[in-house]
Design an enzyme around this catalytic site. Sequence first.
Site, PDB file in Angstrom:
ATOM      1  N   LYS A   1       0.862  -1.190   0.000  1.00 37.70           N
ATOM      2  CA  LYS A   1       0.000   0.000   0.000  1.00 37.70           C
ATOM      3  C   LYS A   1       0.893   1.233   0.000  1.00 37.70           C
ATOM      4  O   LYS A   1       1.779   1.385   0.838  1.00 37.70           O
ATOM      5  CB  LYS A   1      -0.907   0.007   1.229  1.00 37.70           C
ATOM      6  CG  LYS A   1      -1.953   1.109   1.205  1.00 37.70           C
ATOM      7  CD  LYS A   1      -3.002   0.867   0.131  1.00 37.70           C
ATOM      8  CE  LYS A   1      -4.145   0.043   0.645  1.00 37.70           C
ATOM      9  NZ  LYS A   1      -5.224  -0.126  -0.361  1.00 37.70           N
TER      10      LYS A   1
ATOM     11  N   THR B   1      -3.435  -5.348   0.732  1.00 40.86           N
ATOM     12  CA  THR B   1      -2.838  -4.019   0.923  1.00 40.86           C
ATOM     13  C   THR B   1      -3.654  -3.214   1.920  1.00 40.86           C
ATOM     14  O   THR B   1      -3.110  -2.354   2.615  1.00 40.86           O
ATOM     15  CB  THR B   1      -2.727  -3.273  -0.418  1.00 40.86           C
ATOM     16  OG1 THR B   1      -4.029  -3.010  -0.947  1.00 40.86           O
ATOM     17  CG2 THR B   1      -1.910  -4.074  -1.424  1.00 40.86           C
TER      18      THR B   1
ATOM     19  N   ARG C   1      28.677  34.584  -9.116  1.00 45.99           N
ATOM     20  CA  ARG C   1      27.351  34.251  -9.631  1.00 45.99           C
ATOM     21  C   ARG C   1      26.457  33.808  -8.488  1.00 45.99           C
ATOM     22  O   ARG C   1      26.930  33.524  -7.374  1.00 45.99           O
ATOM     23  CB  ARG C   1      27.442  33.111 -10.660  1.00 45.99           C
ATOM     24  CG  ARG C   1      27.910  31.786 -10.053  1.00 45.99           C
ATOM     25  CD  ARG C   1      27.759  30.624 -11.018  1.00 45.99           C
ATOM     26  NE  ARG C   1      28.135  29.360 -10.374  1.00 45.99           N
ATOM     27  CZ  ARG C   1      27.936  28.162 -10.913  1.00 45.99           C
ATOM     28  NH1 ARG C   1      27.385  28.052 -12.110  1.00 45.99           N
ATOM     29  NH2 ARG C   1      28.308  27.064 -10.267  1.00 45.99           N
TER      30      ARG C   1
ATOM     31  N   GLN D   1      29.344  20.766  -8.025  1.00 47.82           N
ATOM     32  CA  GLN D   1      29.959  19.485  -7.677  1.00 47.82           C
ATOM     33  C   GLN D   1      30.854  19.613  -6.443  1.00 47.82           C
ATOM     34  O   GLN D   1      30.823  18.769  -5.538  1.00 47.82           O
ATOM     35  CB  GLN D   1      30.785  18.949  -8.853  1.00 47.82           C
ATOM     36  CG  GLN D   1      29.962  18.430 -10.022  1.00 47.82           C
ATOM     37  CD  GLN D   1      29.664  19.493 -11.057  1.00 47.82           C
ATOM     38  OE1 GLN D   1      29.612  20.690 -10.737  1.00 47.82           O
ATOM     39  NE2 GLN D   1      29.466  19.073 -12.296  1.00 47.82           N
TER      40      GLN D   1
ATOM     41  N   HIS E   1      19.447  27.744 -12.230  1.00 46.13           N
ATOM     42  CA  HIS E   1      20.217  28.804 -12.869  1.00 46.13           C
ATOM     43  C   HIS E   1      19.553  30.182 -12.706  1.00 46.13           C
ATOM     44  O   HIS E   1      18.338  30.320 -12.837  1.00 46.13           O
ATOM     45  CB  HIS E   1      20.389  28.507 -14.356  1.00 46.13           C
ATOM     46  CG  HIS E   1      21.094  27.220 -14.637  1.00 46.13           C
ATOM     47  ND1 HIS E   1      22.387  26.985 -14.240  1.00 46.13           N
ATOM     48  CD2 HIS E   1      20.687  26.094 -15.276  1.00 46.13           C
ATOM     49  CE1 HIS E   1      22.753  25.772 -14.628  1.00 46.13           C
ATOM     50  NE2 HIS E   1      21.738  25.211 -15.250  1.00 46.13           N
TER      51      HIS E   1
END
Length: 299
Positions: free
Chosen positions: A15, A60, A177, A220, A248
């Site tokens: 379920k 379920t 940035r 990263q 971005h």
Amino acid sequence: MTDRRIVLGPNQYGKAEVRVVKVTRDTDRHEIDDLSVTSQLRGDFAGAHTSGDNAHVIPTDTQKNTIFAFARDGVGPPEAFLLRLAEHFTSSFDWVSGGRWEAERFAWRRIEVGGAPHDHSFVRSGEETRTALVVADGDDRHVLGGLKGLTVLKTTQSGFEGFPSDRYTTLQETDDRILATEVAARWRYVGADVDYDAVYDSVRALLLEAFAARYSAALQATLFEMGSSVLEVHPEIVEIRFSMPNKHHFVVDLSAFGLDNPNEVFYAADRPYGLIEATVMREGLAAAPAAWEGIAGFC
């Protein structure tokens, strides 16, 4: 190839997304636990698929009812709640050899009235969703904590330079940035003596601090620093996986209006986006593929 027998492969059932809200009201100051729980069983269910024999099929609906009944005794950390469910199903039915139990926990905070937190009125806290996962594989138990939807942004101290360029490259290098992402992470525990609530709070704080504290040479690099900060503090965590989109923000060219734009006005693009995914782990750890099997996406 046509002479090969057709057989049943790996399977599970259960379920999904049982919404359970538990209010603890043994005092005038109430507590609230709000979960979405999924229960999936693995074991000897071949007959149901191949011959319509339901003798081993725990409905379920029964799984749903079990979740509600267990909540009556208290929820606590979602990882511990899922471990209770895993133990119940694997010990109560001989043909259930394992399974997968997953939860999302939705946070509520108290509404303030007259400057004080109210005893029984709450407002939904929307910063992130806590996740938990327990996989039972025979006698083994794999526990994953996690979170998703943790949106973070830094307005400077982020850049992207030194990347290769070819005839299709238009992106300009920058050392200033906006860096923004929505963190989804799961971490794998070892050992049974874990204060899951305390570790969750600590991991969340460590992730935020690592994101904010250092210059980011790329998403990263920031991801690796975030994962490393968790593993350095918590020996009970052996690996942590991340899926982090690069949300971005592009500087808008205002020169057509006779205006400059010293990195102050941006266009926030929702797509396409870079998607950074990686695992930060302890060297030489014992792999646990069963813990990650069935997770959609990277984590």
